[in-house]
Scaffold this motif. Structure first.
Motif, mmCIF file in Angstrom:
data_model
loop_
_atom_site.group_PDB
_atom_site.id
_atom_site.type_symbol
_atom_site.label_atom_id
_atom_site.label_comp_id
_atom_site.label_asym_id
_atom_site.label_seq_id
_atom_site.Cartn_x
_atom_site.Cartn_y
_atom_site.Cartn_z
ATOM 1 N N LEU A 103 0.832 -1.209 0.000
ATOM 2 C CA LEU A 103 0.000 0.000 0.000
ATOM 3 C C LEU A 103 0.861 1.251 0.000
ATOM 4 C CD1 LEU A 103 -2.689 1.569 0.431
ATOM 5 C CD2 LEU A 103 -2.345 1.222 2.893
ATOM 6 N N CYS A 104 1.888 1.265 0.842
ATOM 7 C CA CYS A 104 2.728 2.464 0.947
ATOM 8 C C CYS A 104 3.511 2.716 -0.336
ATOM 9 C CB CYS A 104 3.671 2.326 2.138
ATOM 10 S SG CYS A 104 2.844 2.472 3.745
ATOM 11 N N SER A 105 3.898 1.659 -1.045
ATOM 12 C CA SER A 105 4.578 1.881 -2.323
ATOM 13 C C SER A 105 3.631 2.540 -3.322
ATOM 14 C CB SER A 105 5.112 0.554 -2.873
ATOM 15 O OG SER A 105 4.054 -0.298 -3.294
ATOM 16 N N ILE A 106 2.349 2.147 -3.307
ATOM 17 C CA ILE A 106 1.358 2.757 -4.194
ATOM 18 C C ILE A 106 1.079 4.188 -3.764
ATOM 19 C CG2 ILE A 106 -1.045 2.657 -4.947
ATOM 20 C CD1 ILE A 106 0.787 0.606 -6.277
ATOM 21 N N VAL A 107 0.962 4.419 -2.466
ATOM 22 C CA VAL A 107 0.713 5.776 -1.967
ATOM 23 C C VAL A 107 1.848 6.709 -2.364
ATOM 24 C CG1 VAL A 107 0.562 7.176 0.129
ATOM 25 C CG2 VAL A 107 -0.755 5.065 -0.048
ATOM 26 N N CYS A 108 3.090 6.250 -2.178
ATOM 27 C CA CYS A 108 4.247 7.089 -2.517
ATOM 28 C C CYS A 108 4.257 7.418 -4.009
ATOM 29 C CB CYS A 108 5.529 6.368 -2.120
ATOM 30 S SG CYS A 108 7.037 7.297 -2.439
ATOM 31 N N ALA A 109 4.052 6.406 -4.857
ATOM 32 C CA ALA A 109 4.050 6.634 -6.301
ATOM 33 C C ALA A 109 2.886 7.529 -6.717
ATOM 34 C CB ALA A 109 3.986 5.297 -7.034
ATOM 35 N N ALA A 110 1.710 7.312 -6.131
ATOM 36 C CA ALA A 110 0.532 8.106 -6.508
ATOM 37 C C ALA A 110 0.667 9.560 -6.076
ATOM 38 C CB ALA A 110 -0.723 7.487 -5.896
ATOM 39 N N LEU A 111 1.247 9.807 -4.912
ATOM 40 C CA LEU A 111 1.410 11.185 -4.451
ATOM 41 C C LEU A 111 2.328 11.978 -5.374
ATOM 42 C CD1 LEU A 111 1.673 10.755 -0.564
ATOM 43 C CD2 LEU A 111 -0.242 11.673 -1.893
ATOM 44 N N VAL A 123 7.081 11.252 0.665
ATOM 45 C CA VAL A 123 7.642 10.316 1.644
ATOM 46 C C VAL A 123 6.960 10.503 3.001
ATOM 47 C CG1 VAL A 123 9.713 9.703 2.946
ATOM 48 C CG2 VAL A 123 9.853 10.063 0.479
ATOM 49 N N LEU A 124 6.797 11.746 3.434
ATOM 50 C CA LEU A 124 6.144 12.010 4.717
ATOM 51 C C LEU A 124 4.705 11.504 4.715
ATOM 52 C CD1 LEU A 124 7.446 15.597 5.611
ATOM 53 C CD2 LEU A 124 8.060 13.427 6.688
ATOM 54 N N GLY A 125 3.997 11.747 3.616
ATOM 55 C CA GLY A 125 2.632 11.242 3.509
ATOM 56 C C GLY A 125 2.578 9.721 3.563
ATOM 57 N N THR A 126 3.558 9.078 2.919
ATOM 58 C CA THR A 126 3.608 7.613 2.921
ATOM 59 C C THR A 126 3.856 7.071 4.324
ATOM 60 O OG1 THR A 126 4.455 7.606 0.654
ATOM 61 C CG2 THR A 126 4.778 5.615 1.942
ATOM 62 N N LEU A 127 4.801 7.685 5.047
ATOM 63 C CA LEU A 127 5.090 7.225 6.409
ATOM 64 C C LEU A 127 3.892 7.452 7.325
ATOM 65 C CD1 LEU A 127 8.787 8.353 6.974
ATOM 66 C CD2 LEU A 127 7.872 6.306 5.901
ATOM 67 N N LEU A 128 3.141 8.519 7.084
ATOM 68 C CA LEU A 128 1.935 8.763 7.871
ATOM 69 C C LEU A 128 0.909 7.659 7.643
ATOM 70 C CD1 LEU A 128 0.254 10.584 9.726
ATOM 71 C CD2 LEU A 128 -0.495 11.834 7.673
ATOM 72 N N VAL A 129 0.736 7.268 6.386
ATOM 73 C CA VAL A 129 -0.206 6.186 6.073
ATOM 74 C C VAL A 129 0.241 4.882 6.724
ATOM 75 C CG1 VAL A 129 -1.139 4.748 4.217
ATOM 76 C CG2 VAL A 129 -1.037 7.233 3.944
ATOM 77 N N GLY A 130 1.528 4.565 6.598
ATOM 78 C CA GLY A 130 2.040 3.346 7.214
ATOM 79 C C GLY A 130 1.859 3.338 8.721
ATOM 80 N N GLY A 131 2.139 4.491 9.350
ATOM 81 C CA GLY A 131 1.962 4.588 10.792
ATOM 82 C C GLY A 131 0.511 4.467 11.215
ATOM 83 N N LEU A 132 -0.402 5.029 10.427
ATOM 84 C CA LEU A 132 -1.831 4.922 10.744
ATOM 85 C C LEU A 132 -2.318 3.484 10.642
ATOM 86 C CD1 LEU A 132 -3.271 8.125 9.002
ATOM 87 C CD2 LEU A 132 -3.075 7.685 11.463
ATOM 88 N N ILE A 133 -1.843 2.746 9.637
ATOM 89 C CA ILE A 133 -2.204 1.328 9.542
ATOM 90 C C ILE A 133 -1.683 0.577 10.767
ATOM 91 C CG2 ILE A 133 -1.876 -0.803 8.235
ATOM 92 C CD1 ILE A 133 -3.742 1.151 6.885
ATOM 93 N N GLY A 245 5.390 1.541 15.247
ATOM 94 C CA GLY A 245 6.751 1.461 14.712
ATOM 95 C C GLY A 245 6.845 0.507 13.545
ATOM 96 N N SER A 246 6.137 -0.615 13.639
ATOM 97 C CA SER A 246 6.114 -1.568 12.538
ATOM 98 C C SER A 246 5.514 -0.938 11.289
ATOM 99 C CB SER A 246 5.301 -2.804 12.948
ATOM 100 O OG SER A 246 5.161 -3.699 11.875
ATOM 101 N N GLY A 247 4.434 -0.171 11.464
ATOM 102 C CA GLY A 247 3.799 0.482 10.322
ATOM 103 C C GLY A 247 4.697 1.513 9.665
ATOM 104 N N VAL A 248 5.425 2.274 10.486
ATOM 105 C CA VAL A 248 6.334 3.285 9.926
ATOM 106 C C VAL A 248 7.458 2.607 9.140
ATOM 107 C CG1 VAL A 248 8.010 5.078 10.505
ATOM 108 C CG2 VAL A 248 5.806 5.017 11.680
ATOM 109 N N LEU A 249 8.016 1.526 9.689
ATOM 110 C CA LEU A 249 9.064 0.801 8.961
ATOM 111 C C LEU A 249 8.521 0.187 7.679
ATOM 112 C CD1 LEU A 249 10.968 -0.945 11.894
ATOM 113 C CD2 LEU A 249 11.899 0.754 10.309
ATOM 114 N N ALA A 250 7.288 -0.309 7.720
ATOM 115 C CA ALA A 250 6.674 -0.825 6.493
ATOM 116 C C ALA A 250 6.508 0.294 5.471
ATOM 117 C CB ALA A 250 5.320 -1.461 6.810
ATOM 118 N N GLY A 251 6.189 1.511 5.946
ATOM 119 C CA GLY A 251 6.089 2.654 5.045
ATOM 120 C C GLY A 251 7.426 2.981 4.397
ATOM 121 N N ILE A 252 8.495 2.940 5.195
ATOM 122 C CA ILE A 252 9.833 3.186 4.639
ATOM 123 C C ILE A 252 10.179 2.112 3.612
ATOM 124 C CG2 ILE A 252 12.287 3.316 5.181
ATOM 125 C CD1 ILE A 252 11.515 4.398 7.930
ATOM 126 N N ALA A 253 9.849 0.865 3.931
ATOM 127 C CA ALA A 253 10.110 -0.221 2.977
ATOM 128 C C ALA A 253 9.324 -0.017 1.692
ATOM 129 C CB ALA A 253 9.752 -1.569 3.612
#
Length: 352
Positions: A103-111, A123-133, A245-253
């Motif tokens: 999801l975060c890879s799609i969010v980053c590309a779409a933004l 990138v910040l928006g993507t990490l926010l999405v990952g953290g919210l999940i 923390g897991s969600g934020v790391l998934a967002g970075i990934a």
């Protein structure tokens, strides 16, 4: 009639054994061979693996290009493995890491592609999405009492459906920042940039888990949540933060996956994609600090698996061998890590 027994106030008391004024210091015993084998056995096996494939394929395996390829291909999975490890340290399981990564890879590309946002904002928006999940997962598990495997499996399934609905299965490849889209080709001191970023994240995660009160408290929760609650630890809050923390790391990934692949691919992020990272976490718990989830062991486990897959591919094995190898590695790693944890703590409470 007189008695001969001495009282505490009498002068006749049994002679106490003489203690030396300066007792000699005890010698430190060397670690048992079995403990050394547990701690460094995988590292030794990794070296043997490299030697074997070097002998079998000296012209293709033992090359700088191949080792750089392994470093690049495994860096995103290494960050995903760190994301998987955080909840596991607290005794919980986040099955949705792969879906969150996708999801975060799609969010980053779409933004960048569809919203026209610059790379830092994307990138910040993507990490926010990952953290919210991650926060959603943590709230359901910690405060609603839902089993972590069931909760995150459901969330991951919902995420997969949402990604397919948004993309219609078509990758997002236009309008991406060149700085991100070409990151997989860049080197720093002859090391791939993706690999260097992964190492930095690994060090930060190691520091968080081993050198901060949060990490020590989370480890205590994973060892015995009931006892931790009795000592005053805020167990629910710690579990929630581990999922965040897991969600934020998934967002970075997810961001790094866009850079590694050059697009936002809606087909990545499923369980087969994340399987090597899952195997690495449990394999890492059998080495370095046996019986505990640890960052050095996880990274070593992942690159052991990645190197083995690379060597097998160069030997010309059939593609199904990779799936069998990864699946078998997961099962064996879970069995060994579970037995080590049971031997260390006396019980095993995983996936609650």
């Amino acid at each position: 009639m007189t008695t001969s027994s001495a009282t505490p106030h009498s002068g006749a008391s049994p002679a106490a054994p003489q203690q030396p004024a300066n007792p000699a210091p005890r010698r430190r015993t060397a670690p048992a061979p079995g403990l050394a084998l547990e701690r460094f056995g995988l590292l030794a096996l990794f070296v043997v693996l490299i030697v074997v494939f070097t002998v079998l394929r000296p012209d293709t395996f033992a090359t700088g290009a191949n080792f750089r390829s392994i470093a690049i291909s495994q860096s995103v999975l290494a960050v995903a493995a760190l994301a998987l490890m955080l909840p596991l340290v607290g005794g919980r399981f986040d099955v949705s890491v792969g879906a969150n990564l996708g999801l975060c890879s799609i969010v980053c590309a779409a933004l960048m592609s569809r919203a026209g946002l610059p790379l830092p904002v994307a990138v910040l928006g993507t990490l926010l999405v990952g953290g919210l999940i991650g926060a959603l997962n943590g709230a359901v598990v910690a405060y609603l009492g839902v089993n972590s495997i069931i909760a995150t499996l459901g969330v991951g399934t919902v995420i997969g459906g949402a990604v397919t609905a948004y993309t219609q299965g078509v990758p997002i490849s236009s309008g991406l920042s060149p700085a991100l889209a070409t990151i997989s080709t860049r080197l720093v001191a002859q090391l791939p940039v993706l690999f260097v970023i992964m190492l930095v994240l690994a060090v930060v995660t190691w520091f968080l888990l081993t050198q901060t009160p949060f990490g020590r408290h989370l480890t205590a929760v994973g060892s015995n949540a009931a006892a931790s609650r009795l000592t005053g630890l805020r167990v629910n809050r710690l579990v929630l933060l581990s999922f965040v923390g897991s969600g934020v790391l998934a967002g970075i990934a997810g961001v790094l996956q866009v850079g590694a692949q050059g697009n936002g691919d809606p087909t990545i992020g499923g369980l087969p994609f994340i399987l090597p990272a899952l195997a690495a976490v449990f394999l890492g718990a059998t080495t370095w600090h046996p019986g505990t989830y640890n960052v050095p062991g996880t990274i070593l486990g992942l690159f052991f698996l990645g190197t083995a897959i690379s060597g097998l591919s160069l030997l010309g094995v059939q593609p199904w061998v990779t799936d069998v190898f990864n699946g078998g590695a997961v099962v064996l790693a879970i069995v060994f890590s579970a037995q080590l944890k049971r031997r260390r703590t006396g019980f095993l409470d995983i996936g609650s």
